[in-house]
Scaffold this active site. Structure first.
Site, PDB file in Angstrom:
ATOM      1  N   LYS A   1       0.930  -1.542   0.110  1.00 51.67           N
ATOM      2  CA  LYS A   1      -0.334  -0.464  -0.092  1.00 51.67           C
ATOM      3  C   LYS A   1       0.733   1.497  -0.370  1.00 51.67           C
ATOM      4  O   LYS A   1       1.754   1.458   0.885  1.00 51.67           O
ATOM      5  CB  LYS A   1      -1.096   0.317   1.405  1.00 51.67           C
TER       6      LYS A   1
ATOM      7  N   SER B   1      -9.729   1.572   3.235  1.00 51.18           N
ATOM      8  CA  SER B   1      -8.576   2.462   1.938  1.00 51.18           C
ATOM      9  C   SER B   1      -7.852   1.634   1.333  1.00 51.18           C
ATOM     10  O   SER B   1      -7.484   2.010   0.001  1.00 51.18           O
ATOM     11  CB  SER B   1      -8.229   3.233   3.181  1.00 51.18           C
TER      12      SER B   1
ATOM     13  N   SER C   1      -9.837  -1.166   6.958  1.00 54.09           N
ATOM     14  CA  SER C   1      -9.148  -0.551   5.693  1.00 54.09           C
ATOM     15  C   SER C   1      -8.795  -2.249   5.096  1.00 54.09           C
ATOM     16  O   SER C   1      -8.240  -1.657   3.949  1.00 54.09           O
ATOM     17  CB  SER C   1      -8.272   0.121   5.793  1.00 54.09           C
TER      18      SER C   1
END
Ligand code: ZN
Lengths: 482, 486
Positions: B77, B152, B176
């Site tokens: 990420k 997310s 997330s």
């Protein structure tokens, strides 16, 4: 001041002399090219985390104990949020509601009166970076340069109660605080280098009133002298203001050393809301009582205790003991010299008179002078065994102070050895008597004083090297023979 | 190429049936082929990846010792710092930020021999549940390109689900990792707070953020955990405990295990088809010998509001450093320092980030602190106590991961509707405990995820339950057809 009384509290920042910064491994060393003592952590780069330097905690606890605070069992760090380019994270990691140390005090002596000054708290925090504006201020400059070498250098802030009543008391408090911190060796406490900084909260009220007046905070006090001057000025300014029927505005003011005035910096309305909250990246501190006890036992003798001991055990006058113990380096110098030559009064006198005179003249710290306890002790022994006279010793002392040479070597080099040989002195005595018949007559006529003149002449002839005891004895013998 | 797992590829690599370079090239080709549709990656590190793969192959040829993930291509990420490689948090304010240091997890993965393919898209600064808040572009769900991948960590979830990467790391502050894992049909684990170092993870809400893996099955999840979990002296909140071999929990046996079903996580707000799937899973677990019982976590309803005080409060402080002074975006047209700050931040941050900074700034302001922040901390304690009590009775808890399956772009334009996406996952972050999302069947051809919640450092129990379910139910192994991208 008459009908008004000043109420003063000091906020003192002390830079701790740990090797590395508070939350990273960067050196705390003063100086260095800009932005060379930095790493991702003290630069506050995205993603970094702080890890508390345990030495900082240790030094803070020591400082807390030395100023009679109680040490928290549970403490934590908080974030103090504000935007300014000298802060790399846009918050300062500090302590808010659970400081490491609280409820302390210091006893200060002002004009022979002992006053106990309360200490509200001592907390740990990090220093910010340094900005150099290309113009006067950050807003009037086209650009500013930022150096983050100081960012993350550990500080403790020591906040006093509003117990101080005059600029003189404030100065005495600050001097005592400086001496204590210096004794426990956790900071260099040098105002000129910024390792000791002071802000003053000042208000006035009618004598006898218990209520506190509106206070102003005065910043930018860069020397002991400016602390005293700024407080004196600010007290008078507030009195004048009130006398003229004006109200005191709660504000932050800055001391202008050149103009000798305080100037408004920002008002309460413009004050920051720091939005303190617990620092989530650091776990709360649980301080073991055993550790605190250990640190307490490891503290050196502090100035006040040392002063009392020098008065009681060494028979020093209170004033002298106070001066000698006011700085750790001076006290250490005394201790060391005494350990080599147990003439307390003599050593104290040499420090109080000659050493301080020379230091003041050169505006030096004792550590910067070349004189050593070994040298002073040796010199005192030379006086005792009549190798040199006290008068000559002053010359030797000054030479040691400037060059650090061994007193024996100085005496030998300059031919300063005391003349005690009776034959040698006798010859000079006879010569002086022969050359000064008037004085001899005066003496015979009962004017005892004239003997002083004759001794002076003899000393002059021997360049002060004649042993005064021998001179006196031989001169009296000769005169009586006449 | 068929979707592959770490444990499957590891054998192929060890037997030299495929080289790390070949595997890496296959992954890069796949990214090249489909990522213009999926949009999982913000940055693809093609040259670096091939370089590292060659080094690993060379080591293998020389017979040198190799790390447990050697030759396995993965993605991170874009909120985990990678030295020399752009790390943006999918925010304009960090569009050009190249960190001079690496996150601890990246160092660990490199040490284990895995190969970074690139950095994945996310909701800006990890704030969001759909990856629509990315400052660059949205990521699409490999199961249905009209739907969001969740967020997310949507880019990481989509990369693993589509077979672009074998595994990926995400971060989970309020769901997330788990919610996008659920939406994309992969396994996602949020470890216990403190089990994986946060050093180098760009903070959103420090007391809630935790890094964890996205994998194609439970075994892989354990393998990645072995590589990334552990105490780190650079993270003061990292736990100094004994970390187990997570693969040791992979036993096909849950007989007698006590599983609690918190009633507050069912019913209103949960899509009935999703709930039906979860009930199916519960039946399966009972069939497999687990003792299942309903329970209550009475403060659940207060978790969401408490989270939306605590997380924004921390974020308002964590994101204050993006001021244009030292790195990242700096507004060109400023007159003085104040306008430089405000213009930089106005231009650099997206609307959701601004909303949370304002919420948090307000909650911490003098006069409001006690009513909001302090109260939220108290609620957080109550939520934690609920779990403590439950774990006196149960080995783990089971809930839906998200109230629905993946939704269409723009369908949760209402902020509160979006926030409610995380209603099942947020309480777990507040309590700091681990939770794993496991795929369990499809609704409207979109994956459903079930959430297993464990006590602190009880990841092993979650892996065991998930592994057993995986071994005994086809519904846990889902693979998108990728019709739309071929
Ligand atoms: Zn540093």
């Amino acid at each position: 001041m008459g009908q008004y009384e000043a109420v003063i509290g000091l906020e003192v920042h002390v830079e701790l002399k740990t090797k590395s910064k508070i939350f990273c491994g960067c050196p705390t060393e003063f100086g260095g090219e800009p932005n060379t003592h930095v790493c991702p952590i003290c630069l506050g780069l995205p993603g970094v985390l702080p890890v508390l330097n345990k030495k900082v905690l240790e030094y803070a606890i020591k400082a807390g104990l030395a100023i009679n605070c109680s040490i928290a069992e549970f403490s934590k760090f908080d974030r103090k949020n504000y935007f300014y380019p000298d802060l790399t994270k846009a918050f300062q990691t500090s302590q808010f509601d659970l400081p490491i140390a609280e409820h302390g005090h210091l006893d200060i002596n002002v004009n022979g009166e002992i006053r106990r000054i309360g200490i509200t708290r001592l907390h740990m925090e990090e220093d910010a970076g340094k900005l150099t504006h290309q113009g006067e201020t950050i807003s009037s400059s086209l650009s500013s340069l930022a150096d983050y070498n100081r960012a993350g250098v550990p500080l403790v802030e020591i906040v006093s109660e509003p117990d101080l009543r005059s600029a003189e008391e404030a100065k005495a408090y600050l001097e005592m605080l400086k001496a204590i911190i210096e004794y426990i060796d956790v900071s260099d406490v040098k105002m000129e280098q910024g390792s000791l900084r002071c802000d003053a909260n000042i208000s006035i009220r009618p004598v006898g009133s218990k209520e506190l007046g509106t206070r102003t905070e005065v910043k930018n006090l860069n020397s002991f002298r400016s602390v005293q001057r700024a407080i004196e000025y600010e007290i008078q300014r507030q009195i004048d203001q009130v006398e003229e029927g004006e109200r005191i505005i709660q504000e932050t003011r800055t001391w202008d050393e050149n103009k000798g005035v305080t100037l408004s910096l920002r008002s309460k309305e413009e004050a920051h809301d720091y939005r303190y909250f617990p620092e989530p990246d650091l776990t709360p501190l649980v301080i073991s009582r055993d550790w605190v006890e250990e640190l307490k036992n490891g503290l050196p003798e502090l100035p006040e205790a040392k002063k009392l001991r020098l008065i009681a055990d060494h028979g020093l006058p209170e004033y002298d003991a106070g001066v000698i113990t006011s700085s750790r380096t001076l006290a250490d110098f005394y201790d060391k010299t005494v350990s080599l030559h147990a003439d307390y009064k003599g050593i104290s006198n040499w420090i109080m008179v000659e050493l301080l005179k020379l230091l003041n003249a050169e505006n030096m710290e004792i550590s910067e002078s070349k004189i050593s306890p070994e040298g002073l002790a040796k010199m005192l022994k030379m006086i005792e065994n009549n190798t040199i006279s006290g008068k000559i010793a002053k010359q030797v002392f000054e030479e040691m102070f400037n060059t650090g040479k061994d007193p024996e070597a100085i005496v030998k080099e300059k031919g300063l050895v005391q003349i005690s040989d009776e034959g040698q002195i006798n010859a000079i005595v006879e010569q002086v008597i022969a050359n000064n018949p008037k004085s001899v007559e005066d003496f015979k006529a009962g004017k005892e004083k004239s003997i002083g003149f004759l001794v002076g002449q003899i000393m002059k002839e021997t360049k002060g090297q004649a042993n005064p005891g021998v001179v006196n004895k031989l001169l009296k013998d000769k005169l009586n023979e006449l | 190429m068929e979707l592959s797992t770490i444990h499957g590829l590891r054998d192929l690599l060890a037997n030299r049936e495929i080289s790390a370079e070949e595997l890496t090239n296959q992954a890069l080709e796949k990214i090249e082929k489909i990522d213009d549709k999926i949009k999982a990656f913000v940055t693809v590190t093609k040259d670096e990846a091939i370089q590292v793969a060659r080094e690993i192959d060379q080591k293998r040829r020389k017979g040198e010792s190799l790390g447990p993930l050697s030759g396995i291509p993965m993605a991170l990420k874009d909120n985990m710092c990678t030295e020399g490689i752009k790390t943006t948090c999918s925010s304009k304010i960090l569009y050009n930020f190249i960190p001079p240091y690496s996150a601890k997890v990246y160092e660990k993965l490199l040490g284990a021999g895995s190969i970074l393919l690139g950095k994945t898209n996310m909701d800006e600064f990890a704030m969001g549940s759909s990856t629509e808040n990315s400052g660059f572009f949205p990521t699409r769900n490999p199961w249905d390109l009209n739907c969001v991948p969740g967020g997310s960590s949507g880019g990481s979830a989509a990369a693993v689900a589509s077979g672009e990467a074998v595994f990926a790391l995400g971060s989970d502050t309020g769901g997330s990792i788990r919610q996008p894992a659920s939406f994309c049909g992969v396994v996602g684990l949020k470890p216990t707070y403190g089990a994986v170092s946060r050093y180098g993870l760009i903070a959103y809400a420090s007391s809630l953020d935790q890094i964890g893996p996205f994998t194609r099955d439970v075994t892989d999840c354990a393998l990645v955990m072995n590589a990334i979990a552990g105490h780190d002296s650079f993270d003061s909140t990292s736990a100094a405990v004994d970390y187990p071999d997570y693969t040791s929990f992979l036993s096909n046996d849950i007989k007698g295990m006590r599983i609690g079903i918190p009633q507050e996580y069912f019913g209103e707000g949960i899509e009935p088809e999703v709930e039906a799937k979860i009930r199916e899973a519960i039946n399966k677990l009972e069939e497999l010998g687990a003792v299942v019982e309903e329970c209550s976590l009475p403060h659940t309803q207060y978790a969401l509001p408490a989270y939306y005080i605590i997380a924004p409060a921390e974020c308002s402080s964590n994101l204050a450093r993006y001021d244009g002074v030292r790195y990242g975006l700096r507004a060109e047209d400023a007159d003085d320092i104040i306008s430089m700050f405000s213009r930089t931040r106005n231009q650099g941050f997206g609307i959701e980030v601004k909303r949370r900074i304002m919420l948090g700034t307000y909650a911490l302001s003098s006069g409001y602190y006690d009513a909001y922040y302090l109260k939220a901390l108290k609620v957080r304690n109550l939520v934690k106590q609920d779990f403590d009590l439950a774990f006196e009775k149960f080995d783990c808890l089971l809930t839906p991961t998200a109230p629905s399956v993946a939704f269409e772009f723009g369908s949760k334009a209402d902020t509160l509707a979006m926030y409610k996406q995380d209603v099942c996952t947020i309480p777990i972050n507040l309590a700091g405990i681990p939770a794993l999302s496991l795929p369990y069947g499809l609704v409207n051809n979109k994956p459903v995820g079930l959430q297993l919640v464990g006590k602190a450092f009880g990841e092993g129990t979650l892996l065991r339950v998930a592994y057993t379910l995986e071994q005994n139910s086809e519904q846990t192994r889902l693979e998108p057809s990728l019709e739309g991208v071929k």
